[in-house]
Design an enzyme around this catalytic site. Structure first.
Site, PDB file in Angstrom:
ATOM      1  N   ALA A  83      57.070  22.524 -38.298  1.00 14.50           N
ATOM      2  CA  ALA A  83      58.391  22.883 -38.805  1.00 14.50           C
ATOM      3  C   ALA A  83      59.124  23.615 -37.690  1.00 14.50           C
ATOM      4  O   ALA A  83      58.505  24.057 -36.725  1.00 14.50           O
ATOM      5  CB  ALA A  83      58.226  23.794 -40.012  1.00 14.50           C
ATOM      6  N   GLY A 134      53.454  21.495 -39.832  1.00 13.45           N
ATOM      7  CA  GLY A 134      54.128  20.443 -40.586  1.00 13.45           C
ATOM      8  C   GLY A 134      53.866  19.067 -40.002  1.00 13.45           C
ATOM      9  O   GLY A 134      53.892  18.062 -40.722  1.00 13.45           O
ATOM     10  N   GLU A 182      50.624  18.082 -41.452  1.00 12.31           N
ATOM     11  CA  GLU A 182      50.831  17.825 -42.889  1.00 12.31           C
ATOM     12  C   GLU A 182      51.489  16.464 -43.086  1.00 12.31           C
ATOM     13  O   GLU A 182      51.133  15.716 -44.000  1.00 12.31           O
ATOM     14  CB  GLU A 182      51.674  18.944 -43.492  1.00 12.31           C
ATOM     15  CG  GLU A 182      50.902  20.266 -43.547  1.00 12.31           C
ATOM     16  CD  GLU A 182      51.734  21.400 -44.119  1.00 12.31           C
ATOM     17  OE1 GLU A 182      52.779  21.713 -43.511  1.00 12.31           O
ATOM     18  OE2 GLU A 182      51.366  21.953 -45.162  1.00 12.31           O
ATOM     19  N   GLU A 236      49.807  27.846 -38.822  1.00 11.34           N
ATOM     20  CA  GLU A 236      50.747  28.667 -39.597  1.00 11.34           C
ATOM     21  C   GLU A 236      50.358  30.134 -39.656  1.00 11.34           C
ATOM     22  O   GLU A 236      51.213  31.022 -39.604  1.00 11.34           O
ATOM     23  CB  GLU A 236      50.898  28.120 -41.021  1.00 11.34           C
ATOM     24  CG  GLU A 236      51.728  26.842 -41.115  1.00 11.34           C
ATOM     25  CD  GLU A 236      50.937  25.579 -40.841  1.00 11.34           C
ATOM     26  OE1 GLU A 236      49.774  25.676 -40.374  1.00 11.34           O
ATOM     27  OE2 GLU A 236      51.482  24.482 -41.076  1.00 11.34           O
TER      28      GLU A 236
HETATM   29  N1  COA Z   1      59.885  25.344 -33.717  1.00 12.24           N
HETATM   30  C1  COA Z   1      60.893  25.671 -32.887  1.00 12.24           C
HETATM   31  N2  COA Z   1      60.788  25.683 -31.553  1.00 12.24           N
HETATM   32  C2  COA Z   1      59.610  25.327 -31.037  1.00 12.24           C
HETATM   33  C3  COA Z   1      58.510  24.979 -31.835  1.00 12.24           C
HETATM   34  C4  COA Z   1      58.681  24.990 -33.234  1.00 12.24           C
HETATM   35  N3  COA Z   1      57.708  24.643 -34.069  1.00 12.24           N
HETATM   36  N4  COA Z   1      57.463  24.691 -31.040  1.00 12.24           N
HETATM   37  C5  COA Z   1      57.899  24.843 -29.782  1.00 12.24           C
HETATM   38  N5  COA Z   1      59.185  25.234 -29.781  1.00 12.24           N
HETATM   39  C6  COA Z   1      60.050  25.449 -28.613  1.00 12.24           C
HETATM   40  C7  COA Z   1      59.620  26.661 -27.802  1.00 12.24           C
HETATM   41  O1  COA Z   1      60.245  27.836 -28.282  1.00 12.24           O
HETATM   42  C8  COA Z   1      60.085  26.284 -26.409  1.00 12.24           C
HETATM   43  O2  COA Z   1      61.476  26.528 -26.350  1.00 12.24           O
HETATM   44  P1  COA Z   1      62.126  27.075 -24.979  1.00 12.24           P
HETATM   45  O3  COA Z   1      61.853  26.016 -23.957  1.00 12.24           O
HETATM   46  O4  COA Z   1      63.548  27.244 -25.346  1.00 12.24           O
HETATM   47  O5  COA Z   1      61.418  28.361 -24.689  1.00 12.24           O
HETATM   48  C9  COA Z   1      59.916  24.767 -26.372  1.00 12.24           C
HETATM   49  O6  COA Z   1      59.859  24.347 -27.746  1.00 12.24           O
HETATM   50  C10 COA Z   1      58.634  24.315 -25.690  1.00 12.24           C
HETATM   51  O7  COA Z   1      57.550  25.039 -26.245  1.00 12.24           O
HETATM   52  P2  COA Z   1      56.423  25.714 -25.324  1.00 12.24           P
HETATM   53  O8  COA Z   1      55.538  26.468 -26.226  1.00 12.24           O
HETATM   54  O9  COA Z   1      57.062  26.432 -24.189  1.00 12.24           O
HETATM   55  O10 COA Z   1      55.727  24.409 -24.753  1.00 12.24           O
HETATM   56  P3  COA Z   1      54.190  24.117 -24.532  1.00 12.24           P
HETATM   57  O11 COA Z   1      54.120  22.737 -24.030  1.00 12.24           O
HETATM   58  O12 COA Z   1      53.574  25.228 -23.763  1.00 12.24           O
HETATM   59  O13 COA Z   1      53.524  24.169 -25.995  1.00 12.24           O
HETATM   60  C11 COA Z   1      53.272  23.662 -28.326  1.00 12.24           C
HETATM   61  C12 COA Z   1      53.853  23.212 -26.963  1.00 12.24           C
HETATM   62  C13 COA Z   1      53.765  22.680 -29.347  1.00 12.24           C
HETATM   63  C14 COA Z   1      51.734  23.631 -28.272  1.00 12.24           C
HETATM   64  C15 COA Z   1      53.730  25.104 -28.638  1.00 12.24           C
HETATM   65  O14 COA Z   1      55.125  25.166 -28.479  1.00 12.24           O
HETATM   66  C16 COA Z   1      53.419  25.568 -30.036  1.00 12.24           C
HETATM   67  O15 COA Z   1      52.313  25.984 -30.313  1.00 12.24           O
HETATM   68  N6  COA Z   1      54.418  25.529 -30.930  1.00 12.24           N
HETATM   69  C17 COA Z   1      54.293  26.083 -32.251  1.00 12.24           C
HETATM   70  C18 COA Z   1      53.548  25.158 -33.168  1.00 12.24           C
HETATM   71  C19 COA Z   1      53.474  25.761 -34.540  1.00 12.24           C
HETATM   72  O16 COA Z   1      53.096  26.889 -34.741  1.00 12.24           O
HETATM   73  N7  COA Z   1      53.846  24.947 -35.530  1.00 12.24           N
HETATM   74  C20 COA Z   1      53.807  25.363 -36.884  1.00 12.24           C
HETATM   75  C21 COA Z   1      55.127  25.870 -37.275  1.00 12.24           C
HETATM   76  S1  COA Z   1      55.058  26.487 -38.941  1.00 12.24           S
END
Ligand code: COA
Ligand code: NAD
Length: 656
Positions: free
Chosen positions: A62, A100, A103, A123
């Site tokens: 999400a 999400g 999911e 989460e």
């Molecule tokens: N929602 C909003 N923004 C998100 C996001 C999310 N779920 N996941 C990543 N982003 C954004 C980051 O803030 C970052 O933005 P920026 O470039 O403006 O700083 C950009 O996407 C890239 O993310 P980053 O974490 O820097 O890249 P990465 O390649 O190191 O890691 C992920 C990628 C997906 C592993 C990591 O971003 C992550 O763990 N995201 C969260 C996943 C999560 O918790 N999902 C459940 C949500 S309830």
């Protein structure tokens, strides 16, 4: 390309999510996905559907910005429509399949994954639980015990693990889209039972009470992991429709809580940290071949971090004996990383093969970056920098790992001070994520760009600090350590303070930490400060008395505690010294509550944090939180001292 791409080949509909960088399921994506699901449902041509993500990942979840602000269409409703579709949906997974995103994949009728995919329900790391069926569908695909681990830890699993447990159906050698299409056609002809009608996969021996106890102790006060466990238990006990409703209710309640607000703040703060370094246009130094001076605790661990990241390292020590000891230290650190599973099989020997140890600074002359990690003594450091200055090309970047010393004074001992900066690693440097980048008065763009590139290379979180005594982290730590010692004079005991800090969520209390790292370093510093007549304000002398009595911490078997039985135990000698110092300070001793102790610690951190901002030592309050959480064990789920201050100003949170 549109947010959701949609094309059909021979009856197979390819639905492609396109919302870079991570295909987060933001409202417009959900809206369009729902429309596409409905269009497909009424299509005469569609036989089966392949769902995929464009770019580096499937769907990473999400949109975190939307947590706590639910907007229609809701994800669970879309997933229910996919799950009950007349045609089979198969998810083709690559990159991050998180929250999400997982999911969504579980609502499909089949899943194939690329070998490098990571699947998880993170989460709880954002203070919530899955809110779109994750806790109800997951234990119907994989055994409940594994579902508990995934949902309560938030840690992702590999595609191979997912295949073994049954979360994905295939890891094809070739194209995941082709394999997904083949599976979708099979499912279209074979028919399929609804996942929610399947039983939860549970072995009789799950002891829920034991699980709860273990998760509570690991969570150290965070609530979401326990809520995730409770949701999984309901998935086992209740009708799936009711379990889904309850899960959603829990998710919405948690998204509105302080824990989730705090963890979201940390998520974005960590990604914003060091942004100023990334914006610099200068060319960074070549990091494939770097030099380190000093192969003690820090130098050896910094060398390990670079070796494991693929760099060649030349490590310089004082003489041949020290060279041999440094080599052994790096060998041990790499071996320990391999035992922890932090290094792939065979890569440990390869990493060690990239190390050269020498006894002369001359050996560093071709490196573009040198990091100094010799004793914390200004004379030793300036003498090293003077000699380095003579050996290195003017283009080389020179960094010091000093904890407290004046980086500007170190830079002034060279002819090109603009190439000097502080790179303050935290111990153990190959494990700890935090890196304070200390920007001196004249530090130039190439040196700063190098720090930015280095943080990326080593996967560290860089926080920029200007020069002051202890930079951001050690300065705040010194201030609250002093406050804790004052509380000892006023009536608290080391165990009172440490217990209050643990209760608040720190992994260890400040006195246990001092015992672990040794009391002598801070003692030497206090003596140096006194000799320079730098005032510390009112300070307790208890720690000096302990050092004078040889109580230097764990390594001496005694410090703030006694370690004769391995674990820290209160010691009568320490209490005697405390009482004596109380008397000398004229304190009327009184008991302290845990809440009072934490309030004083927090207020001290916040006061020092505000001073640091006022003096423009830190670039933002969020950076201070990132430092305290990643370098000093401040509980992540509380968001950091500055976040707590903001929240208390907004009356959202009592101070402790
Ligand atoms: N929602 C909003 N923004 C998100 C996001 C999310 N779920 N996941 C990543 N982003 C954004 C980051 O803030 C970052 O933005 P920026 O470039 O403006 O700083 C950009 O996407 C890239 O993310 P980053 O974490 O820097 O890249 P990465 O390649 O190191 O890691 C992920 C990628 C997906 C592993 C990591 O971003 C992550 O763990 N995201 C969260 C996943 C999560 O918790 N999902 C459940 C949500 S309830
Ligand atoms: P240490 O005593 O373990 O190691 C210092 C090493 O430097 C020794 O092996 C010594 O032989 C070597 N050395 C001294 N003079 C030298 C010279 N002229 N040329 C080459 N080698 C020389 O110390 P440490 O704990 O690794 O600390 C090193 C630096 O890192 C200090 O500035 C310290 O403040 C800083 N630091 C330490 C920690 C920590 O937790 N230990 C954390 C962050 C930063």
């Amino acid at each position: 390309m549109a947010l959701i791409g949609f094309d059909i080949h021979d009856g197979i509909v390819f639905v492609t999510i396109n919302n870079p960088p991570v295909n987060a399921l933001v409202q417009p994506v959900r809206q369009r996905l729902l429309e596409v699901v409905r269009e497909i449902e009424t299509s005469k041509e569609a036989i089966a559907i392949v769902l995929r993500g464009v770019g580096r990942t499937f769907v990473a979840g999400a949109d975190i910005n939307e947590l706590g602000k639910p907007q229609k269409p809701y994800l669970p409703d879309i997933l229910n429509e996919i799950a009950s579709s007349r045609r089979p949906w198969v998810a083709a997974l690559h990159g991050s399949v998180l929250g999400g995103g997982l999911e969504l994949a579980m609502a499909c009728h089949g899943r194939v994954a690329a070998a490098g995919a990571k699947l998880g329900l993170p989460e709880v790391t954002l203070g919530v639980i899955p809110g779109a069926g994750g806790t109800v569908r997951l234990p119907r695909l994989i055994p409940m015990q594994h579902a508990i681990t995934m949902a309560t830890s938030g840690k992702p699993i590999s595609a191979t693990q997912a295949l073994e447990w049954g979360l994905v159906d295939d890891i094809p050698g070739g194209s995941i889209e082709d394999a997904a299409a083949a599976l979708a056609i099979n499912l279209a002809s074979a028919g399929r039972a609804s996942l929610l009608e399947r039983p939860v996969l549970i072995s009789a021996d799950i002891n829920w009470e034991e699980q709860e106890k273990a998760i509570r102790s690991k969570a150290r006060g965070a609530n979401a992991p326990l809520e995730a466990l409770a949701a999984l238990k309901e998935a086992m006990l209740l009708q799936p429709e009711i379990a889904l409703e309850n899960e959603r209710e829990r998710f919405l309640r948690l998204a509105d809580r302080e824990e989730s607000r705090a963890l979201r703040h940390v998520f974005f703060a960590e990604r914003a940290a060091g942004r100023s370094l990334k914006a610099i246009a200068a060319d960074p130094a070549d990091l494939r071949h770097i030099g380190i001076i000093g192969g003690g605790t820090m130098g050896a661990a910094i060398a390990t971090a670079f070796l494991l990241a693929g760099s060649k390292v030349i490590l310089v020590e004082q003489d041949n004996g020290a060279v041999a000891r440094a080599l052994e230290r790096v060998r041990e650190t790499i071996g320990e990383s391999a035992r922890r599973g932090a290094v792939a099989k065979g890569k440990d020997a390869e990493a060690l093969g990239r190390l050269v140890c020498r006894n002369s600074l001359e050996a560093l002359k071709d490196c573009e970056l040198v990091i100094e990690a010799v004793f914390e003594d200004m004379n030793v450091k300036t003498s090293v920098f003077e000699r380095l200055d003579a050996v290195m090309s003017p283009n080389a970047v020179l960094a010091t790992n000093t904890s407290y010393l004046d980086v500007d004074a170190i830079a002034a001992s060279t002819r090109y001070p603009e190439r000097v900066l502080g790179l303050h690693f935290f111990s153990p440097a190959h494990v700890m994520k935090l890196l304070e980048v200390v920007r001196g008065r004249v530090t130039g763009e190439r040196a700063l760009a190098t720090a930015g590139a280095l943080a990326k290379h080593l996967q560290k979180i860089a926080v920029v600090s200007r020069v002051c005594d202890g930079f951001i982290g050690n300065r705040i730590m010194a201030s609250y350590r002093r406050e804790c010692e004052l509380m000892l004079e006023e009536g608290a005991t080391p165990s009172d303070v440490d217990a209050a800090m643990r209760e608040f969520g720190f992994a260890m209390g400040i006195f246990e930490v001092q015992d672990m790292s040794g009391l002598d370093i801070a003692w030497a510093q206090r003596k140096a400060k006194r000799s320079e007549k730098l005032s510390e304000g009112r300070a307790a002398c208890i720690a000096d008395r302990l050092c004078e009595a040889g109580r230097l911490g764990r390594k001496a078997g005694r410090g703030w505690y006694d370690y004769s039985h391995g674990r820290p135990e209160p010691d009568a000698e320490v209490i005697e010294i405390i009482l004596d110092e109380s008397r000398k300070a004229g304190c009327q001793r009184r008991p302290f509550t845990g809440a009072e102790i934490i309030t004083r610690i927090l207020q001290t951190m916040q006061r020092e944090g505000l001073a640091i901002l006022e003096e423009q030592i830190a670039e933002s309050a969020a950076d201070i939180d990132v430092v305290m959480i990643n370098g000093y064990g401040f509980p992540r789920f509380r968001g950091g001292p500055m976040h707590m201050l903001e929240m208390s100003k907004a009356h959202l949170l009592p101070i402790a």
